[in-house]
Structure formats: C-alpha cells, structure tokens
Scaffold this motif. Structure first.
Motif, short mmCIF file in Angstrom:
data_model
loop_
_atom_site.label_atom_id
_atom_site.label_comp_id
_atom_site.label_asym_id
_atom_site.label_seq_id
_atom_site.Cartn_x
_atom_site.Cartn_y
_atom_site.Cartn_z
N ALA A 186 0.82 -1.22 0.00
CA ALA A 186 0.00 0.00 0.00
C ALA A 186 0.85 1.26 0.00
CB ALA A 186 -0.92 -0.01 1.21
N GLY A 187 2.07 1.17 0.56
CA GLY A 187 2.95 2.33 0.64
C GLY A 187 4.01 2.37 -0.43
N GLU A 188 3.83 1.57 -1.49
CA GLU A 188 4.81 1.56 -2.58
C GLU A 188 4.94 2.97 -3.16
OE1 GLU A 188 6.71 1.15 -6.26
OE2 GLU A 188 4.59 1.65 -6.20
N PRO A 189 6.19 3.46 -3.36
CA PRO A 189 6.40 4.87 -3.75
C PRO A 189 5.59 5.33 -4.95
CG PRO A 189 8.49 3.84 -3.19
CD PRO A 189 7.47 2.75 -3.16
N THR A 190 5.52 4.50 -6.00
CA THR A 190 4.76 4.90 -7.19
C THR A 190 3.29 5.07 -6.87
OG1 THR A 190 6.32 3.69 -8.59
CG2 THR A 190 4.21 4.30 -9.57
N LEU A 191 2.77 4.21 -6.01
CA LEU A 191 1.36 4.27 -5.61
C LEU A 191 1.07 5.54 -4.81
CD1 LEU A 191 -1.40 2.91 -5.47
CD2 LEU A 191 -0.60 1.66 -3.46
N ILE A 192 1.94 5.85 -3.86
CA ILE A 192 1.74 7.05 -3.05
C ILE A 192 1.84 8.31 -3.93
CG2 ILE A 192 2.65 8.42 -1.14
CD1 ILE A 192 1.17 5.84 -0.35
N LEU A 193 2.74 8.28 -4.91
CA LEU A 193 2.84 9.40 -5.84
C LEU A 193 1.53 9.57 -6.59
CD1 LEU A 193 4.43 11.58 -7.36
CD2 LEU A 193 5.25 9.79 -8.91
N MET A 194 0.91 8.44 -6.99
CA MET A 194 -0.37 8.51 -7.69
C MET A 194 -1.44 9.12 -6.79
SD MET A 194 -2.43 5.48 -9.68
CE MET A 194 -2.86 4.53 -8.22
N VAL A 195 -1.43 8.79 -5.51
CA VAL A 195 -2.40 9.36 -4.57
C VAL A 195 -2.21 10.87 -4.46
CG1 VAL A 195 -3.06 9.45 -2.13
CG2 VAL A 195 -2.69 7.24 -3.24
N VAL A 196 -0.95 11.32 -4.39
CA VAL A 196 -0.68 12.76 -4.33
C VAL A 196 -1.19 13.45 -5.59
CG1 VAL A 196 1.14 14.50 -4.25
CG2 VAL A 196 1.31 12.48 -2.80
N ILE A 197 -1.00 12.80 -6.74
CA ILE A 197 -1.49 13.36 -8.00
C ILE A 197 -3.02 13.43 -7.98
CG2 ILE A 197 -1.65 12.96 -10.49
CD1 ILE A 197 1.14 11.70 -10.34
N PHE A 198 -3.66 12.38 -7.47
CA PHE A 198 -5.12 12.39 -7.33
C PHE A 198 -5.57 13.64 -6.57
CE2 PHE A 198 -6.47 7.61 -7.48
CZ PHE A 198 -6.10 7.57 -8.81
N LEU A 199 -4.98 13.86 -5.40
CA LEU A 199 -5.40 14.96 -4.53
C LEU A 199 -5.13 16.31 -5.18
CD1 LEU A 199 -4.11 13.52 -1.13
CD2 LEU A 199 -6.48 13.63 -1.92
N MET A 200 -3.96 16.45 -5.80
CA MET A 200 -3.64 17.73 -6.45
C MET A 200 -4.53 17.98 -7.66
SD MET A 200 0.50 18.12 -6.20
CE MET A 200 0.37 19.85 -6.72
N ALA A 201 -4.87 16.91 -8.39
CA ALA A 201 -5.78 17.07 -9.53
C ALA A 201 -7.16 17.52 -9.06
CB ALA A 201 -5.88 15.74 -10.29
N GLY A 202 -7.62 16.96 -7.93
CA GLY A 202 -8.90 17.40 -7.38
C GLY A 202 -8.86 18.86 -6.96
N ALA A 203 -7.75 19.26 -6.34
CA ALA A 203 -7.61 20.66 -5.93
C ALA A 203 -7.59 21.59 -7.14
CB ALA A 203 -6.32 20.84 -5.11
N PHE A 204 -6.88 21.18 -8.19
CA PHE A 204 -6.82 22.00 -9.41
C PHE A 204 -8.21 22.15 -10.02
CE2 PHE A 204 -6.62 22.12 -14.08
CZ PHE A 204 -6.00 23.35 -14.25
N TYR A 205 -8.95 21.05 -10.10
CA TYR A 205 -10.28 21.12 -10.68
C TYR A 205 -11.18 22.05 -9.88
CZ TYR A 205 -14.89 19.54 -12.30
OH TYR A 205 -16.17 19.49 -12.79
N SER A 206 -11.09 21.97 -8.56
CA SER A 206 -11.92 22.82 -7.71
C SER A 206 -11.59 24.30 -7.91
CB SER A 206 -11.74 22.44 -6.24
OG SER A 206 -12.55 23.21 -5.40
N VAL A 207 -10.29 24.60 -7.96
CA VAL A 207 -9.86 25.98 -8.18
C VAL A 207 -10.28 26.46 -9.57
CG1 VAL A 207 -7.84 27.48 -8.47
CG2 VAL A 207 -7.93 25.86 -6.57
N ALA A 208 -10.05 25.62 -10.58
CA ALA A 208 -10.39 26.00 -11.95
C ALA A 208 -11.89 26.25 -12.10
CB ALA A 208 -9.95 24.90 -12.92
N ASP A 209 -12.69 25.47 -11.39
CA ASP A 209 -14.14 25.65 -11.44
C ASP A 209 -14.54 26.95 -10.74
OD1 ASP A 209 -16.90 24.68 -11.87
OD2 ASP A 209 -16.92 24.49 -9.68
N ALA A 210 -13.93 27.22 -9.59
CA ALA A 210 -14.30 28.41 -8.81
C ALA A 210 -13.91 29.71 -9.50
CB ALA A 210 -13.65 28.34 -7.42
N MET A 211 -12.77 29.73 -10.23
CA MET A 211 -12.32 30.98 -10.83
C MET A 211 -12.76 31.14 -12.29
SD MET A 211 -9.75 29.88 -13.06
CE MET A 211 -8.84 31.36 -13.40
#
Length: 431
Positions: free
Chosen positions: A69-94
């Motif tokens: 579960a803590g494999e580096p590539t997997l955790i990187l994918m999780v970080v990308i998931f979260l940042m992509a969600g943040a980007f979408y939320s910001v892009a939608d709001a502005m």
C-alpha cells in the motif's frame, strides 16, 4: 524447477470480482456495490489466507499489506489524485472550466465536440506519455461540456479515458512503451509501427461513433468566455509537454488559478482554503481505494497468485498463434490483477520473450501486443487509477464509465483481429 504459484493467491481477486459483478448482475447496477466497500471485504479475506506450508501471523500479513500500500509509485499517484482534485476545484471556482468549455462550444460544431475532445486527449497523452496527466487535465473540460450540452457524464469521461489510453499505448515516452520495448529488446519505432497499424482502425471507428453523440443545446447559442481564465489550462498543457514533473505542473496550475481568481474577485483569500479542501475531498475516496488495492495486490503476489497465472497460461501454448494469444491473455490478466499496465508488462515481458523465441513470433509484435492489451484493459477496469480519477472529478461511479470506454474496447477487438490474421506482418527482426 519447482513451481511456486498457487491458485489460492488469486482468491482475493476472485472474491472482489464476485462481489462487484454479483452485485451488479443481481441489482441491475454496478454502482450498488461501492468499490471501497468491495475492496475492504477483499482485504479482510486476504488477511485470512496463508502461504502454502507456512502459518503466518496477522502482523506479518499486515506488514506485507502496508509495504504494498505504501509503494512509492502508488503514493505518488495518490498525491497526484489529490492535487488534480484541488486544481479542478480551483479551476471551477475561478471560471477556467466554464471559459474553456464555452470557447470549445463557440468554435466547434456540435458533432465535433466529442471527436475534438478525443483528438486533444490523443495528442496530449502522446506528447506527455502519461494517461494520468491527460485525465487530470481534460476531465474538468469534459464535465463542463456535459453540463452545457446534455451529453451523459459517463460518455464524456469515456471519451477522455480513450484519448488517454491512446497515448499510454503509442507514446514514445510512455513508461509502458519503454517497458515493452526493453523487455523484448526491440526499437521503439518498430513497436510504434506495429501498434499504429493495429489501432488506426480503432481510432477511426471511435471518431465516427462519438460524432453521433453530440448532444443538444449548442447550435444558435452565444457562449461567453474570458481568455485570461483559460491560462491555468494552457499552462497545464504547455508545462506537461515540456516534460516537467506532473506534481510541479499541477502546483503551478493551482497557483495561477488562485492568482487569477483573486484578481478577478471570484473568491476571497479566506475562501481559498475551502475551495482547496473541496477538491481534496472529491478525491479522498479514490485515494483510499488505490492504497487498499496496492496492499491487496502485494498479498496476492506473496501468496503465489501472480506466479500461478504465469505458470498455467504459458504451459498451454502449442503454436505461434497460440503464443500470441497466450501473451495477450497473460498481460491482460496481470493488468486486471495488479491494476498497473506497466507492472503487468514488466512481469510478463521476460516470459513473453522466451515464448516468442520458442514459437517464432516476431518480438516487435510481442512488444506491440503487450502494450496494446495492457493499455486497453487499463481503460476498462473501474478500479484502475485513470477511471478512479475521472470518476472522482465527475462525481460519478467508475463503473458507469466502463460501458462508454469505446476506444479501449475497440483496441481489444483490433488486437484480437491482428492475432487471428497475423497482420501487420513486418519483416522479422534479427535475433
């Protein structure tokens, strides 16, 4: 050599597929069995298993699970998931989402909206070499198009997934291309020619099919957009094409979106934190699913499930055509089991090379088949990273996208036809 595989190692996969497919068949909707719930039950079943001839403590199995579960590539994918969600939320709001969508609606005729979205996805994923980056960049635009035109959300997400998987399969800088060519010791251009000849009909057929799904509410309407608001999206695409790390790309996109939004008064400084949290929350469920899947796959591998697949599939190959079929089935099943097409290619690659040499299959075709089938199934699994990201952004069930992932289905059809006909048949490489 003593066999080390054990069908018991596939029990978690069988349990998951039984839960998920069973719920969908009996209730009439695959969305009735939440993915996270199914995988949590599967995780519990995995902890009840033991390696052949060895009694392991729960602590030992939990440790194996946590390492997977803590494999580096997997955790990187999780970080990308979260940042992509943040980007979408910001892009939608502005206003970036609405401006980008309205620009497309103003320029393209109704019947070209989805083909245009698909072609942009193909070009972006081919240039970037990453399906995840493509999905994170285009899904917000696809969602906006669906809202404005009445096109079904699962359909536009399926179009984005298709464009993303095109590049995963075809790009020279895709990790799947690198894995396939290196394991088979062939040139990237040779593998590209094989894959391009196979998937070109799939691209054309997909374009024709989605051109009939243009939706309504486009013709005769004036759509307002602000070109300044589109800058975050332009930056995402341009920076990604330069080869910049996806974390940096998304970080810069978020910063630009926040800056433009503050300048235009779309939100206040204090509201920024709520907007970011909203986007992170959209992707929390998908991130947890990815982590649990990584742990379950590690336990399956530990119990011998992956080795069992390798041993039993290769033992049944008797002919050249059977060798190609076996290689395609092998990498497809490994992708279903590991949810990672690159890992499935790396795992199957060495054995596929041996099979190819034994039965006289050109390694260029082997490299092409490994990449094509693994990428196709990656675009059809509701628990794959690409599906989870698209579904998280669109706030729909990943299973609802699967029936509309037409390009991935066409890839499989064309791959099967290639095996049946032996085409394309380029000149064999020297050993």
């Amino acid at each position: 050599m003593e066999k080390k595989g054990n069908i018991k190692g596939l029990i978690p996969l069988i349990v998951f597929l039984g839960l998920y497919a069973g719920a969908g068949i009996f209730t009439g909707s695959f969305g009735n069995m939440p993915l996270l719930t199914a995988f949590m039950i599967t995780m519990g079943v995995s902890f009840c298993l033991n390696k052949e001839g060895k009694k392991e403590t729960l602590d030992e199995k939990v440790n194996i699970f946590c390492k997977g579960a803590g494999e580096p590539t997997l955790i990187l994918m999780v970080v990308i998931f979260l940042m992509a969600g943040a980007f979408y939320s910001v892009a939608d709001a502005m206003g970036a989402v609405s401006s980008t969508v309205n620009l497309g609606l103003s320029v393209l005729p109704a019947k070209m909206l989805l083909p245009g979205l698909f072609l942009v996805g193909c070009a972006l994923s081919f240039s970037m070499g990453t399906s995840m980056g493509t999905v994170s960049a285009l899904t917000p635009v696809a969602v906006g198009i669906a809202r404005e035109t009445g096109i079904a959300l699962p359909l536009v997400c399926g179009v984005v997934i298709g464009g993303a998987m095109f590049g995963d399969n075809m790009s020279f800088i895709s990790d799947t291309t690198i894995a396939a060519t290196r394991t088979q010791e062939v040139g990237m251009k040779d593998k590209f020619k094989v894959n391009f000849a196979i998937v070109l009909p799939a691209v054309i057929i997909n374009m024709i099919l989605i051109s009939f799904m243009g939706g309504s509410g486009v013709e005769g309407k004036i759509y307002e957009y602000n070109l300044v608001n589109i800058i975050p999206y332009i930056s995402i695409i341009v920076l990604a094409l330069t080869g910049l790390n996806v974390i940096n790309v998304l970080g810069i996109g978020i910063a630009l979106g926040l800056g433009i939004g503050l300048f235009h008064g779309s939100f206040t400084f204090v509201e920024i934190f709520g907007i970011l949290q909203r986007g992170l929350g959209w992707m929390e469920d998908m991130s947890i699913i990815a982590i649990v899947v990584g742990g379950v796959v590690a336990l399956m591998n530990h119990f011998g499930g992956i080795t069992y697949l390798l041993e039993n599939l290769t033992a049944r190959i008797k002919s050249k055509k059977g060798a190609e079929t076996g290689i395609a089935v092998l990498v497809s099943l490994l992708d279903l089991a590991t949810t990672n097409n690159t890992v499935s290619i790396i795992t199957a690659g060495p054995m596929a090379k041996d099979i190819a040499d034994k039965f006289g299959v050109d390694r260029k075709r082997v490299a092409g088949l490994l990449d094509l089938f693994s990428s196709a199934f990656q675009g059809l699994m509701p628990y794959a990273g690409q599906m989870l990201m698209a579904a998280g952004m669109a706030q729909i069930s990943p299973a609802s996208i699967v029936p509309y992932s037409w390009y991935s289905m066409l890839m499989i059809v064309m791959g099967a036809l290639s095996i049946a006909t032996g085409l394309p048949n380029f000149k064999n490489s020297k050993a």
